[in-house]
Design an enzyme around this catalytic site. Structure first.
Site, PDB file in Angstrom:
ATOM      1  N   LYS A 155       8.742   3.301  -9.720  1.00 56.04           N
ATOM      2  CA  LYS A 155      10.172   3.030  -9.567  1.00 56.04           C
ATOM      3  C   LYS A 155      10.917   3.412 -10.838  1.00 56.04           C
ATOM      4  O   LYS A 155      10.476   3.109 -11.952  1.00 56.04           O
ATOM      5  CB  LYS A 155      10.366   1.545  -9.247  1.00 56.04           C
ATOM      6  CG  LYS A 155      11.812   1.130  -8.977  1.00 56.04           C
ATOM      7  CD  LYS A 155      11.877  -0.359  -8.628  1.00 56.04           C
ATOM      8  CE  LYS A 155      13.285  -0.823  -8.316  1.00 56.04           C
ATOM      9  NZ  LYS A 155      13.327  -2.264  -7.947  1.00 56.04           N
ATOM     10  N   SER A 199      15.617  -3.054  -3.688  1.00 56.90           N
ATOM     11  CA  SER A 199      15.996  -1.915  -4.491  1.00 56.90           C
ATOM     12  C   SER A 199      14.874  -0.903  -4.708  1.00 56.90           C
ATOM     13  O   SER A 199      15.113   0.200  -5.210  1.00 56.90           O
ATOM     14  CB  SER A 199      16.506  -2.391  -5.859  1.00 56.90           C
ATOM     15  OG  SER A 199      15.475  -3.088  -6.570  1.00 56.90           O
ATOM     16  N   SER A 203      13.470  -7.272  -3.407  1.00 60.19           N
ATOM     17  CA  SER A 203      13.325  -5.827  -3.585  1.00 60.19           C
ATOM     18  C   SER A 203      11.923  -5.275  -3.418  1.00 60.19           C
ATOM     19  O   SER A 203      11.727  -4.062  -3.478  1.00 60.19           O
ATOM     20  CB  SER A 203      13.868  -5.418  -4.962  1.00 60.19           C
ATOM     21  OG  SER A 203      15.247  -5.668  -5.030  1.00 60.19           O
TER      22      SER A 203
END
Length: 425
Positions: A76, A145, A169
């Protein structure tokens, strides 16, 4: 093995360890899948093809490094990486090049993982969506996210990926994309080198296509080998927690809940409603307020110096967070501490809690990533959770539920999750 990219992480790791599959062959299959699909799904911000190939060849030429030896890994784009930019889904960080890896990335490399590239995050790991699309239907969100990380694993681009959770997330994108997502107990994984959001809740975790895969990654991140060594229980004591916001659950989630209870209850030692604290109906609002307050502090410099580069939604969140006074925050923290104590006591009678992961299938549209309301309680309390991907909704998109464990008992949670998946599959 016509297409090694289709292998789950646990199977691929075993084949590589026996030298029946090379790290380079697996990597090339994943790169081919990315070339085929990422133009549409846009899971990756950037790739390091030559660097990854060099890593894979070095691993093939040497001894086994660890449990992730030769496994391609997506990271990420809020984790620092020494060989790739870290842009945090924001123009403020365009071209930013860290000099060292985030601790979690370093742990994965030490265990033999091959960092293939950086995956899309929402803006600064908040709610404004990035470019990633859902692998099951590109007109729908993959959740957030940790959007790109979830989509990349679900679409066979990588077997494992790193993500974070502050509200929902990890668990929500896992639900949207039909894979296993693991949020460890708060504080179990080092956060050094990860862009902060809310200091009392930010948690590093990750994704795999199976619960066993998520446990494999989790064992490396936490340093706890019990996550992959804990024997599966013969039976379970399951506490049912629809939660105070169950009225938000749509019919597909309600159907998954009924199916799970019907499948698990006959084989469980105990499967019944768990009594939550009397005032737990405020839990989502308390979590949201604390997150807004802490995010406003974490992003104070971005807010002060670059407001023109922040989305209206994030600006509104930061403005809201700055208006919450110290007395209100202290009251929220006091309630949270009491809830932790009261919910922890539930685990004297239950091994795990079964709870919803998301309100519905992945929402249509790419402007928002879905509602994290069912994840907020467990993020606030710092409890470990894992998404169980076992059902499909009425439009063909994935649906599932999460199991929640006692703080620090991540190994028992993962064993319970594998027990549950055997009975839900």
């Amino acid at each position: 093995m016509d297409d090694p990219s289709r292998l789950d992480a646990t199977t691929a790791a075993a084949l590589i360890a026996r030298r029946e599959l090379s790290a380079e062959a697996l990597l090339r299959a994943c790169l081919a899948r990315i070339a085929e699909r990422d133009g549409e799904l846009r899971a990756f911000v950037c790739l390091d093809v030559q660097g990854a190939l060099a890593q894979a060849r070095a691993l093939d030429a040497g001894p086994l490094r660890g449990p992730l030896h030769g496994l391609p890994l997506g990271v990420k784009d809020i984790f620092d990486t020494r060989d790739l930019p870290t842009e945090c889904g924001s123009p403020i960080f365009a071209g930013h090049r860290p000099r060292v890896d985030a601790a979690a990335v370093a742990l994965c490399r030490e265990a033999g993982a091959v960092v293939i590239g950086k995956t899309v995050t929402t803006e600064l790991a908040n709610m404004t969506a990035g470019a990633t699309r859902n692998p099951f239907n590109p007109a729908h969100t993959p959740g957030g996210s940790s959007s790109g990380s979830a989509a990349a694993v679900a679409d066979f681009m990588v077997p494992l990926s790193l993500g974070t959770q502050t509200a929902g997330s990890l668990i929500r994108p896992a639900a949207c994309c039909g894979i296993a997502g693991f949020k460890p107990s708060f504080g179990r994984v080092p956060r050094a080198g990860v862009k902060p959001n809310a200091d009392s809740m930010d948690t590093v975790g990750g994704f795999g296509r199976t619960v066993a895969d998520a446990a494999l990654l989790g064992a490396v991140l936490t340093g706890d080998k019990r996550l992959v060594q804990q024997p599966l229980p013969d039976t379970l004591r399951i506490g049912l927690v629809q939660g105070p916001d169950w009225g938000e659950a749509e019919s597909d989630v309600q159907a998954a809940w009924a199916r799970a209870v019907q499948a698990l209850a006959p084989q469980a030692q105990r499967c019944e409603d768990a009594a939550l604290p009397a005032d737990f109906g405020d839990v989502a609002a308390v979590q949201a307020a604390l997150q807004a307050h802490e995010t406003a502090a974490a992003l104070a410099d971005e807010h002060r110096r670059h407001p023109d580069l922040l989305s209206p939604a994030l600006l509104a969140l930061l403005d809201k967070g700055r208006t919450i006074g110290a007395v209100e925050i202290e009251a929220h923290r006091t309630r949270t501490a009491r809830w932790r104590f009261e919910v922890d006591a539930l685990f004297d009678g239950f091994d795990v809690l079964l709870a919803p992961s998301a309100v519905d299938e992945a929402p249509e549209g790419l402007q928002h990533t879905g509602d994290p309301v069912f994840c907020r309680p467990w993020s606030l309390l710092g409890l470990p959770s894992v998404h169980l991907p076992f059902a499909t909704g009425s439009t063909g998109l994935p649906v599932g539920l999460q199991l929640v464990g006692r703080h620090g008992e991540d190994h028992r949670l993962m064993a319970a999750a594998q027990w549950a998946m055997q009975r839900l599959a």
